[in-house]
Motif scaffolding. Structure first.
Motif, PDB file in Angstrom:
ATOM      1  N   ARG A  38       0.831  -1.203   0.000  1.00 19.28           N
ATOM      2  CA  ARG A  38       0.000   0.000   0.000  1.00 19.28           C
ATOM      3  C   ARG A  38       0.868   1.257   0.000  1.00 19.28           C
ATOM      4  O   ARG A  38       0.599   2.205  -0.746  1.00 19.28           O
ATOM      5  N   SER A  51      -5.362   1.918  -1.345  1.00 12.72           N
ATOM      6  CA  SER A  51      -6.281   1.274  -0.413  1.00 12.72           C
ATOM      7  C   SER A  51      -5.895  -0.184  -0.175  1.00 12.72           C
ATOM      8  O   SER A  51      -5.154  -0.780  -0.958  1.00 12.72           O
ATOM      9  N   ARG A  52      -6.435  -0.721   0.893  1.00 14.73           N
ATOM     10  CA  ARG A  52      -6.202  -2.135   1.179  1.00 14.73           C
ATOM     11  C   ARG A  52      -6.774  -3.010   0.056  1.00 14.73           C
ATOM     12  O   ARG A  52      -6.157  -4.009  -0.337  1.00 14.73           O
ATOM     13  N   GLU A  53      -7.918  -2.610  -0.484  1.00 13.49           N
ATOM     14  CA  GLU A  53      -8.533  -3.395  -1.550  1.00 13.49           C
ATOM     15  C   GLU A  53      -7.638  -3.414  -2.789  1.00 13.49           C
ATOM     16  O   GLU A  53      -7.504  -4.460  -3.450  1.00 13.49           O
ATOM     17  N   GLU A  54      -7.034  -2.271  -3.127  1.00  9.14           N
ATOM     18  CA  GLU A  54      -6.133  -2.216  -4.283  1.00  9.14           C
ATOM     19  C   GLU A  54      -4.941  -3.143  -4.087  1.00  9.14           C
ATOM     20  O   GLU A  54      -4.534  -3.863  -5.004  1.00  9.14           O
ATOM     21  N   GLU A 114      -4.740  -5.751  -2.110  1.00 10.32           N
ATOM     22  CA  GLU A 114      -5.180  -7.149  -2.122  1.00 10.32           C
ATOM     23  C   GLU A 114      -5.417  -7.637  -3.548  1.00 10.32           C
ATOM     24  O   GLU A 114      -5.090  -8.776  -3.883  1.00 10.32           O
ATOM     25  N   ARG A 115      -5.964  -6.762  -4.401  1.00  9.99           N
ATOM     26  CA  ARG A 115      -6.179  -7.147  -5.803  1.00  9.99           C
ATOM     27  C   ARG A 115      -4.848  -7.389  -6.505  1.00  9.99           C
ATOM     28  O   ARG A 115      -4.726  -8.327  -7.308  1.00  9.99           O
ATOM     29  N   GLU A 116      -3.853  -6.559  -6.207  1.00  8.58           N
ATOM     30  CA  GLU A 116      -2.560  -6.756  -6.855  1.00  8.58           C
ATOM     31  C   GLU A 116      -1.913  -8.059  -6.401  1.00  8.58           C
ATOM     32  O   GLU A 116      -1.352  -8.800  -7.215  1.00  8.58           O
ATOM     33  N   ALA A 145      -3.476 -10.711  -5.374  1.00  6.94           N
ATOM     34  CA  ALA A 145      -4.233 -11.793  -6.006  1.00  6.94           C
ATOM     35  C   ALA A 145      -3.854 -11.924  -7.481  1.00  6.94           C
ATOM     36  O   ALA A 145      -3.768 -13.034  -8.016  1.00  6.94           O
ATOM     37  N   GLY A 146      -3.594 -10.791  -8.137  1.00  5.68           N
ATOM     38  CA  GLY A 146      -3.168 -10.821  -9.529  1.00  5.68           C
ATOM     39  C   GLY A 146      -1.833 -11.520  -9.703  1.00  5.68           C
ATOM     40  O   GLY A 146      -1.611 -12.238 -10.687  1.00  5.68           O
ATOM     41  N   HIS A 147      -0.928 -11.312  -8.748  1.00  5.92           N
ATOM     42  CA  HIS A 147       0.350 -12.020  -8.798  1.00  5.92           C
ATOM     43  C   HIS A 147       0.149 -13.526  -8.718  1.00  5.92           C
ATOM     44  O   HIS A 147       0.760 -14.290  -9.472  1.00  5.92           O
TER      45      HIS A 147
END
Length: 379
Positions: free
Chosen positions: A23, A67-70, A72-74, A76-78
């Motif tokens: 973050r 954000s935490r959501e951003e 977490e999405r990155e 997960a994308g990895h």
């Protein structure tokens, strides 16, 4: 070949800390140097994320925090592409890269591992429109370096980079990306990129997933290529080429710079020939390269300071900037990069106060960071 000695004690990040690190580095105006200074000041990435709004209040602007959501999405994308986020304290972070100015606190990485990234590296770079002879000698040097126990680093570009990667698949190779790991450039090297991973090599990037590489991102990528290596070999580089940028960065990072001589009639060799005139080591074989980098391999590379998560109590105890301190600092700054130590001596403000004020200005986008702990005023 002796592996490099460890450069810093391991710091194990929890999943929560790794998310906070991501973050912070993805937040507005937070580059690697600013990240390090924020960690030093606040003690942790979590505390920095909480403290930044107050820190920039006097600048009159708001900083967009990832954000935490951003984050977490990155992450997960990895996982979706078989990649991972590697922190500077992790064992599979490239050892020599840790010691450069403003080393990336986090790297996106696919493939590789400690067994590959603890081995000494040599970077091979050169012309995209390389000649057959240039590609042949780059491949020959790369293959022989692999036999001697070296990993070959390059930028996965056309020409010399691709030839070096291809020839070092058996010995180990690392490709640095200018964009996100899911944004390969050039696309024509996709099959080669797959072979690098299939052979046990690695892809690395400091950019977010989905990031399309821009012209300004390639010098940043080049600093990763040179920073991972003990030395850089330039094959066929024209004047004002990206390969010369890599060589210049290597010199600033204290790395060995080598160049293969070329015909004075070929403009593709004008830059590499000039490097030799300016003091780069003339090499024509891998043995030449090994001999000139050998003294580097026994050195313990000093780790950068303050890369751990600690207690922020110390930072709370320092004298905070007073009214008027910021004006004194801005008066001392200018467009010419100036060492932070010189600023501290000139202003008499004290190291801790200057560091806090520089963080304010940095987050407000008002200073530029330069090698050698130097800063300049923007605008």
């Amino acid at each position: 070949m002796t592996a490099l000695p460890p450069t810093m004690p391991p710091i194990s990040l929890s999943d929560r800390q790794r998310l906070d690190w991501l973050r912070l580095i993805r937040s507005e105006n937070v580059g690697p140097a600013t990240f390090r200074d924020l960690l030093r000041h606040f003690g942790s990435a979590a505390a920095a994320l909480e403290g930044i709004p107050d820190l920039v209040k006097r600048s009159g602007r708001r900083i967009r925090l990832a954000s935490r959501e951003e984050a977490e999405r990155e992450l997960a994308g990895h996982l979706a592409i078989g990649a991972r986020m590697v922190a500077i304290s992790d064992p599979d972070y490239p050892q020599w890269l840790r010691a450069i100015d403003a080393a990336p606190p986090l790297l996106s990485m696919r493939g590789g591992g400690a067994s590959l990234l603890e081995r000494p590296m040599i970077a091979i770079v050169g012309a995209r429109n390389a000649s057959v002879a240039g590609r042949k000698i780059a491949a020959m040097i790369a293959a022989e370096l692999g036999t001697d126990g070296f990993v070959v680093a390059s930028g996965l570009a056309r020409g010399i980079d691709a030839a070096a990667h291809e020839a070092s698949l058996a010995g180990g190779t690392v490709a640095a990306f200018a964009g996100g790991l899911d944004r390969l450039y050039p696309p024509e090297n996709a099959a080669l990129a797959d072979r690098i991973i299939g052979s046990g090599g690695a892809h690395v990037s400091e950019m977010p997933l989905g990031w399309e590489p821009r012209a300004r991102d390639f010098p940043r990528r080049n600093r990763l290529v040179s920073g991972m290596a003990a030395g850089v070999v330039v094959v066929e580089a024209a004047e004002r080429s990206g390969s010369l940028i890599t060589a210049r960065l290597a010199g600033l990072q204290g790395r060995i710079v080598c160049a293969v001589p070329g015909s004075p009639l070929d403009p593709r060799s004008s830059g590499s020939n000039r490097l030799i005139k300016d003091g780069a080591h003339l090499v024509t074989t891998a043995r030449d390269v090994v001999e000139v980098v050998a003294p580097m391999l026994g050195r313990v590379v000093a780790p950068p300071p303050a890369w751990g998560e600690g207690d922020s109590a110390a930072s709370r105890a320092i004298r905070l900037p007073e009214d008027g301190d910021l004006a004194v600092l801005i008066e001392a700054l200018g467009p010419v990069p100036t060492a932070i130590d010189d600023i501290i001596r000139f202003t008499g403000l004290g190291a801790a106060v200057v560091q806090v004020l520089l963080l304010e200005l940095d987050l407000a986008g008002r200073i530029g960071r330069h090698s050698g702990q130097r800063v300049s005023l923007i605008g």
